[in-house]
Write a protein that holds these residues in place. Structure first.
Motif, mmCIF file in Angstrom:
data_model
loop_
_atom_site.group_PDB
_atom_site.id
_atom_site.type_symbol
_atom_site.label_atom_id
_atom_site.label_comp_id
_atom_site.label_asym_id
_atom_site.label_seq_id
_atom_site.Cartn_x
_atom_site.Cartn_y
_atom_site.Cartn_z
ATOM 1 N N VAL A 102 68.696 18.168 11.280
ATOM 2 C CA VAL A 102 68.212 18.346 12.204
ATOM 3 C C VAL A 102 68.243 19.716 12.879
ATOM 4 C CG1 VAL A 102 68.981 18.339 14.883
ATOM 5 C CG2 VAL A 102 69.682 16.796 12.949
ATOM 6 N N ALA A 105 64.234 20.703 11.103
ATOM 7 C CA ALA A 105 63.440 20.421 12.482
ATOM 8 C C ALA A 105 63.560 21.870 13.594
ATOM 9 C CB ALA A 105 63.762 18.769 13.324
ATOM 10 N N LEU A 109 60.068 23.473 14.983
ATOM 11 C CA LEU A 109 59.652 23.554 16.389
ATOM 12 C C LEU A 109 59.850 24.540 16.893
ATOM 13 C CD1 LEU A 109 60.725 19.819 16.665
ATOM 14 C CD2 LEU A 109 58.803 20.548 15.882
#
Length: 253
Positions: A102, A105, A109
């Motif tokens: 997580v 990611a 992003l």
């Protein structure tokens, strides 16, 4: 080894408590970006960069380079992933792998896209490619430059350091407990705080980022860290095939 339980879906506590701190960090990042976009704070950035350049003997330079490796994203990612896998094997649980996944990611992003969108050169862009004038290195949104020359804002080193050392501390505590050891709270704090502060100083001192780049990385990193710390990792719903490897890890005591 005793395990405690938490209510499914309830966010884990953070300090300071409440979403007001998150909102303040986001507002600070937005305000700083707007200020730079409208030509403010350039004098502060230039003064700090000029002072650093004038006080950078060879010994200090190479010392700062070495310590700046504490903020390298790829090694930190691999370290956190390795700790997650090791803890997953020890506990026979997939859950310790979730924080590194997580975090990867979330940083991918946010940090990278912000760098591309703001398109700001680094201070060193005036002494090496693309050899801009000192005045041209300060503004944001220089999309006419190749992307590789305009990715200074915010500092990815600082933001990554805050996020990844937070994940590493999160995994180290239960990993040591599975070995019958305890990680003192003060050591956890040092792991989480010291490397990001070192990276913030060195990346600015070396002229690889403007001071405001590092401050923006600090604000963004703290915001992402708080989001990750809120996740109830022991209670995140898992797909059916992964439930065979489903044991808590943050609540190990």
């Amino acid at each position: 080894m005793r395990e405690t339980t938490r209510v499914r879906g309830v966010p884990r506590p953070v300090r300071p408590a409440g979403w007001w701190c998150d909102a303040l960090l986001l507002a600070g990042l937005v305000a700083l970006t707007v200020a730079l976009a409208t030509g403010h704070l350039f004098g502060v950035d230039r003064a700090v960069a000029d002072w650093a350049q004038a006080h950078r003997p060879a010994a200090a330079y190479w010392t700062a380079v070495v310590f700046n490796y504490l903020g390298q994203g790829s090694p930190l990612t691999l370290t956190a992933a390795g700790l997650g896998v090791l803890l997953a094997v020890r506990l026979r649980s997939v859950r310790p792998v979730l924080p590194p996944v997580v975090a990867f990611a979330l940083t991918a992003l946010t940090i990278g896209p912000l760098k591309v969108w703001t398109a700001r050169p680094a201070p060193s862009a005036s002494v090496k490619e693309p050899y801009l004038t000192p005045e041209q290195t300060l503004p944001l949104f220089q999309h006419d430059l190749p992307v590789r020359f305009a990715q200074s804002y915010p500092s990815g080193h600082v933001a990554n350091a805050i996020v990844w050392y937070g994940v590493i501390a999160l995994l180290l505590v239960p990993l040591l407990r599975t070995a019958g050891r305890r990680m003192p709270p003060r050591v956890v704090t040092v792991v989480r705080v010291a490397p990001p502060l070192v990276v913030l100083f060195t990346t600015t001192y070396l002229g690889w980022h403007w001071l405001t780049d590092s401050v923006a990385g600090l604000l963004l990193g703290l915001l992402l860290d708080r989001l990750l710390r809120r996740v109830p990792w022991d209670r995140v719903p898992l797909p059916g095939r992964l439930r065979a490897w489903d044991r808590p890890f943050t609540s190990i005591t």
